[in-house]
Design a protein around this motif. Structure first.
Motif, short mmCIF file in Angstrom:
data_model
loop_
_atom_site.label_atom_id
_atom_site.label_comp_id
_atom_site.label_asym_id
_atom_site.label_seq_id
_atom_site.Cartn_x
_atom_site.Cartn_y
_atom_site.Cartn_z
N LEU A 223 -0.53 -2.42 -2.62
CA LEU A 223 -0.52 -3.43 -1.57
C LEU A 223 0.86 -3.59 -0.93
N THR A 224 1.91 -3.35 -1.70
CA THR A 224 3.26 -3.55 -1.16
C THR A 224 3.89 -2.30 -0.58
N HIS B 143 1.86 1.06 -0.04
CA HIS B 143 0.92 2.00 0.59
C HIS B 143 1.45 3.43 0.52
#
Length: 369
Positions: A253-254, A256
């Motif tokens: 999520l942070t 990619h």
């Protein structure tokens, strides 16, 4: 791309095997004219630079581990690294140089067009145009530090994936000093971090120039420092069990970034084997086939483009393109994979293993000491 995996993190060896064949797969895909329109996870598989980025993170971790635990002198460290890198690299470099005219012909006549194939033709032609200077830069493993205005396509010339070997050597030259600063107290550590950040943001440079890849090496080094302190970690109730899934979710999520996600899967699984999914990750990566592929991964990484080139020419002579693009891709992939395994096993047996043994021998100590 080199260095033996730490004994307590044998999964790194299996990871190397996966990463080397990921690069091989991506090159076969583009050689067959595929991949440009792929999306999602298929696009990730097609982009082999993700695997190389993961290799760089691994190198940051493993080289820091070796320096921290071996406590060897600077000369001895570089001599062992040279023995590990140079022999196979030299063989593949000279063979690739001899095959440059073939590379121009084969990729120019590739049955299905692809931008990467066109680029390989340009690189091979630039390599031939400045061949003595290109070979000299490559023999010193300094080619990725030579600017393109001085040597055209210097980082990709002759042996295209060799840019990462030049990058590794640049890192090896500075790694002992860097680790000494990082472990030398707050002020030296902050100075090292600050200089690395300045180099990355102010210099950067072309692919294979060390300042450009500071983030990947720094991430690997940081992971080692965390792993080094693992015995002092106190896990909250249930925290150890959720480390791998929660850590992977947060990483994806942070960032990619597929390279970071793949590395974190291995790192977190080894950092906390009790975590959910860690047993599966470690079990697969420590399996006998993947450990074998890991041992051969360096030779796979360097030799597969040579095997691919020969396979493309052989399949052309056999009329394989007439079968269609996807059948051709399958045959090319199988031929390249099998041929590369044979070549890599032989290179490991007759070149890599003896040089590794020499690096650990009394003769080595006499030479380096």
């Amino acid at each position: 791309m080199t260095g033996s995996a730490p004994a307590r993190i044998a999964a790194i060896e299996g990871l190397r095997g996966i990463l080397a064949h990921w690069v091989l797969f991506s090159h076969v895909v583009s050689a067959a004219g595929l991949g440009e329109g792929w999306r999602g996870p298929f696009r990730v598989l097609y982009v082999g630079t993700h695997a190389v980025d993961a290799f760089i993170i691994v190198s940051g971790f493993v080289i820091t581990y070796l320096l921290d635990t071996a406590r060897e002198g600077y000369g001895r460290f570089l001599w062992r690294r040279l023995l590990r890198l140079y022999p196979v690299y030299l063989i593949c470099l000279l063979v690739s140089a001899a095959l440059l005219p073939m590379q121009i012909r084969v990729y120019a006549e590739a049955p299905w067009p692809h931008p990467h194939n066109d680029y390989l033709v340009k690189i091979a032609q630039a390599s031939l145009d400045q061949l003595p200077a290109q070979i000299a830069a490559h023999l010193a493993m300094a080619h990725s530090a030579v600017p393109g205005w001085l040597l055209k396509h210097s980082n990709y010339a002759v042996l295209s994936q060799g840019w990462s070997l030049s990058l590794e050597w640049q890192f090896y030259l500075l790694a002992p000093l860097l680790l000494r600063l990082l472990l030398g107290g707050t002020v030296p550590a902050l100075a090292a971090i600050g200089l690395a950040c300045l180099a990355h943001f102010l210099v950067a440079g072309q692919q294979g120039f060390l300042p450009r890849h500071v983030p990947e090496f720094a991430f690997g080094i940081t992971c080692y420092l965390v792993w080094r302190a693992r015995g002092k970690m106190i896990w909250p109730a249930g925290g150890a069990r959720l480390l791998l899934p929660a850590g992977l979710a947060l990483t994806y999520l942070t960032t990619h970034d597929p390279a970071v996600v793949v590395w974190m899967a291995v790192f977190l699984a080894t950092l906390q084997p009790a975590s959910v999914g860690a047993g599966l990750v470690n079990g697969v990566l420590r399996s006998a086939p993947l450990l074998a592929l890991g041992r051969w991964s360096y030779s796979v990484y360097l030799s597969h483009t040579i095997v691919l080139l020969l396979a493309m020419d052989g399949l052309r002579l056999a009329g394989a393109p007439a079968l269609g693009q996807w059948p051709y891709f399958g045959i090319l992939l199988g031929t390249t994979f099998a041929g590369t395994l044979v070549v890599s096993a032989l290179l490991y047996r007759w070149v890599e293993a003896p040089c590794i043994a020499l690096g650990q021998s009394g003769r080595h100590r006499a030479l380096a000491g």
